[in-house]
Design a protein around this motif. Structure first.
Motif, PDB file in Angstrom:
ATOM      1  N   SER A 112      92.319  59.675  62.546  1.00  0.00           N
ATOM      2  CA  SER A 112      93.251  59.916  61.449  1.00  0.00           C
ATOM      3  C   SER A 112      94.654  59.452  61.807  1.00  0.00           C
ATOM      4  CB  SER A 112      93.256  61.411  61.095  1.00  0.00           C
ATOM      5  OG  SER A 112      94.161  61.674  60.046  1.00  0.00           O
ATOM      6  N   TYR A 123      85.707  66.734  66.884  1.00  0.00           N
ATOM      7  CA  TYR A 123      86.965  67.026  66.190  1.00  0.00           C
ATOM      8  C   TYR A 123      88.109  66.174  66.732  1.00  0.00           C
ATOM      9  CZ  TYR A 123      91.172  69.580  64.817  1.00  0.00           C
ATOM     10  OH  TYR A 123      92.412  69.908  64.341  1.00  0.00           O
ATOM     11  N   GLU A 160      89.857  57.616  51.707  1.00  0.00           N
ATOM     12  CA  GLU A 160      89.371  58.759  52.491  1.00  0.00           C
ATOM     13  C   GLU A 160      88.565  59.719  51.619  1.00  0.00           C
ATOM     14  OE1 GLU A 160      91.029  62.454  55.250  1.00  0.00           O
ATOM     15  OE2 GLU A 160      92.267  60.650  54.986  1.00  0.00           O
ATOM     16  N   ARG A 185      84.978  63.530  58.605  1.00  0.00           N
ATOM     17  CA  ARG A 185      85.361  64.918  58.311  1.00  0.00           C
ATOM     18  C   ARG A 185      84.197  65.659  57.650  1.00  0.00           C
ATOM     19  NH1 ARG A 185      90.468  65.779  59.602  1.00  0.00           N
ATOM     20  NH2 ARG A 185      92.071  64.169  59.311  1.00  0.00           N
ATOM     21  N   LYS A 186      83.496  65.000  56.755  1.00  0.00           N
ATOM     22  CA  LYS A 186      82.342  65.617  56.103  1.00  0.00           C
ATOM     23  C   LYS A 186      81.208  65.846  57.107  1.00  0.00           C
ATOM     24  CE  LYS A 186      79.423  66.799  52.830  1.00  0.00           C
ATOM     25  NZ  LYS A 186      79.421  68.174  52.269  1.00  0.00           N
ATOM     26  N   VAL A 216      87.258  57.971  58.144  1.00  0.00           N
ATOM     27  CA  VAL A 216      87.809  59.293  58.449  1.00  0.00           C
ATOM     28  C   VAL A 216      87.265  60.328  57.469  1.00  0.00           C
ATOM     29  CG1 VAL A 216      89.926  60.678  58.477  1.00  0.00           C
ATOM     30  CG2 VAL A 216      89.884  58.436  59.598  1.00  0.00           C
ATOM     31  N   GLY A 217      87.200  59.962  56.179  1.00  0.00           N
ATOM     32  CA  GLY A 217      86.630  60.877  55.202  1.00  0.00           C
ATOM     33  C   GLY A 217      85.168  61.181  55.500  1.00  0.00           C
ATOM     34  N   LEU A 263      81.433  66.214  60.358  1.00  0.00           N
ATOM     35  CA  LEU A 263      81.818  67.293  61.268  1.00  0.00           C
ATOM     36  C   LEU A 263      81.652  68.656  60.607  1.00  0.00           C
ATOM     37  CD1 LEU A 263      83.030  68.378  63.889  1.00  0.00           C
ATOM     38  CD2 LEU A 263      85.313  67.897  62.955  1.00  0.00           C
ATOM     39  N   ALA A 264      82.109  68.785  59.369  1.00  0.00           N
ATOM     40  CA  ALA A 264      82.001  70.068  58.664  1.00  0.00           C
ATOM     41  C   ALA A 264      80.534  70.466  58.481  1.00  0.00           C
ATOM     42  CB  ALA A 264      82.698  69.977  57.309  1.00  0.00           C
ATOM     43  N   HIS A 294      84.605  60.678  51.997  1.00  0.00           N
ATOM     44  CA  HIS A 294      84.146  62.062  52.126  1.00  0.00           C
ATOM     45  C   HIS A 294      82.985  62.348  51.175  1.00  0.00           C
ATOM     46  CE1 HIS A 294      84.310  66.499  51.944  1.00  0.00           C
ATOM     47  NE2 HIS A 294      84.837  66.420  53.168  1.00  0.00           N
ATOM     48  N   VAL A 334      87.882  62.628  65.463  1.00  0.00           N
ATOM     49  CA  VAL A 334      88.290  62.528  64.059  1.00  0.00           C
ATOM     50  C   VAL A 334      89.812  62.544  63.939  1.00  0.00           C
ATOM     51  CG1 VAL A 334      88.237  63.659  61.804  1.00  0.00           C
ATOM     52  CG2 VAL A 334      86.158  63.540  63.179  1.00  0.00           C
ATOM     53  N   GLU A 335      90.466  63.441  64.671  1.00  0.00           N
ATOM     54  CA  GLU A 335      91.924  63.537  64.572  1.00  0.00           C
ATOM     55  C   GLU A 335      92.615  62.314  65.164  1.00  0.00           C
ATOM     56  OE1 GLU A 335      93.592  65.769  62.788  1.00  0.00           O
ATOM     57  OE2 GLU A 335      91.577  66.403  62.219  1.00  0.00           O
TER      58      GLU A 335
END
Length: 380
Positions: free
Chosen positions: A296, A289, A77, A255-256, A251-252, A258-259, A81, A292-293
């Motif tokens: 995860s 979001y 992960e 998350r990047k 997933v990593g 999305l951020a 990212h 992503v969750e």
């Protein structure tokens, strides 16, 4: 799901995250991928010497630090990212797992070199006609005195241009589609042996891969790893381990992505205000979001079942791969759209992450393949 890390796992994740944030530059890695060797050898050695992550998921009696699937998930992960191109999953997860299960002095020596960062070993399992099915093997291995002679073609062997050795599946008995009769052979591709030809290339996500043509490649008897004709159970486990690892990597990546998308929407102005204040775009980011969750949680389920029986493991991994595949497509496409035309440029990281998320959907089995396998496993 109550999933808590212990102190050692938190330290592993924190140390790797800090290292990648300060030492792994995206622009430098893309340059190496496109115009250089295809990777950064100094980073790979640092993974071994400074962080010890190449052996973090291996037992202590194989030179590792006694970790397992959870450590592998944390590493994959974090690498996702940072969009790391070095072949962690191909070598430290898939190949190391196959070598460990095969056993023997040669395997132990190679695993030790993998852990120390001095050797890269990869797997060549897919063929032009095999599609999603690793058990469809037409590459043949025939005995010739004290040697084996291999003939056939392998395609899209990830990481092989960077490797010194490659594990090749070949059929020693049985029909083309029969899992029984598949054997595993170790080939030293740095020796310049005759009878093997590599066609290497860069993939759309800036990784390196090779197509391998075997034309009467002669190997010593010691090149056979494990029992003759009985490699499939280990290969099936390696494929599930690889699938779980790339799910964690995805997933990593997500998350990047999305951020970065949320941050961009806070800065991009339209009609005199940030586009992130528009409710319809907020809904899209909330949907991202949620994907992503969900991904995860699915990865946690797969990781916790990697050491279960074959059917339970396969069902959990297919559920994760199908969930992550759908999410990777959705999150990647939404991120590009919210960035507008800039989302596909080389200048922004988002375009590079989108390419990786697209490629991840097909690695170790496509989304459709895993949906089908999950359905078969749950209707027996």
């Amino acid at each position: 799901m109550d999933f808590k890390l212990n102190d050692e796992q938190e330290l592993l994740r924190g140390g790797l995250t800090r290292f990648l944030a300060t030492r792994y530059d995206l622009e430098k890695s893309r340059s190496a991928a496109k115009t250089g060797q295809g990777w950064q050898p100094d980073i790979w050695r640092a993974f071994a010497d400074e962080l010890g992550i190449l052996g973090a998921a291996l037992p202590e009696d194989w030179g590792g630090i006694g970790g397992g699937p959870v450590e592998m998930m944390l590493i994959a992960e974090a690498l996702g990212h940072a969009l790391v191109v070095e072949p962690y999953v191909d070598t430290a997860v898939v190949a190391a797992g196959l070598l460990r299960r095969a056993g023997g002095d040669i395997a132990a020596d190679l695993v030790e070199k993998i852990v120390s960062g001095t050797e890269i070993v990869t797997l060549a399992a897919t063929e032009p006609t095999s599609g999603e099915h690793w058990q469809h093997v037409s590459t043949a291995a025939a005995r010739d005195g004290d040697h084996w002679v291999l003939t056939g073609t392998k395609i899209v062997s990830a990481g092989t241009p960077l490797a010194g050795h490659v594990l090749i599946t070949a059929r020693t008995s049985g029909d083309v589609c029969d899992p029984a009769g598949i054997s595993l052979f170790l080939v030293d591709i740095s020796s310049g042996a005759t009878g093997i030809e590599l066609h290497s290339y860069r993939t759309i996500d800036d990784r390196r891969a090779s197509d391998i043509v075997l034309d009467g490649l002669r190997l010593p008897a010691t090149a056979l790893f494990g029992e003759e004709g009985a490699a499939w159970p280990s290969l099936a486990q390696a494929r599930d381990e690889g699938a779980a690892a790339v799910c964690a990597e995805a997933v990593g990546c997500m998350r990047k992505v999305l951020a970065d998308t949320v941050e961009y929407c806070k800065q991009r102005q339209q009609f005199g205000q940030p586009i992130g204040t528009f409710q319809v775009l907020q809904h899209r980011m909330v949907d991202m979001y949620m994907e992503v969750e969900q991904s995860s949680a699915a990865v946690y389920l797969a990781i916790l079942h990697l050491e279960a029986d074959d059917e339970t493991r396969a069902r959990a991994v297919s559920a994760a791969k199908a969930t992550v595949g759908r999410a990777a497509q959705f999150v990647g496409q939404q991120a590009v759209q919210l960035h507008g035309g800039m989302g596909m440029t080389e200048e922004l990281a988002i375009g590079h992450y989108f390419k990786r998320l697209t490629a991840l959907q097909s690695e170790f089995g496509s989304t459709d393949h895993h949906v089908s396998r999950y359905a078969q496993l749950t209707t027996r």
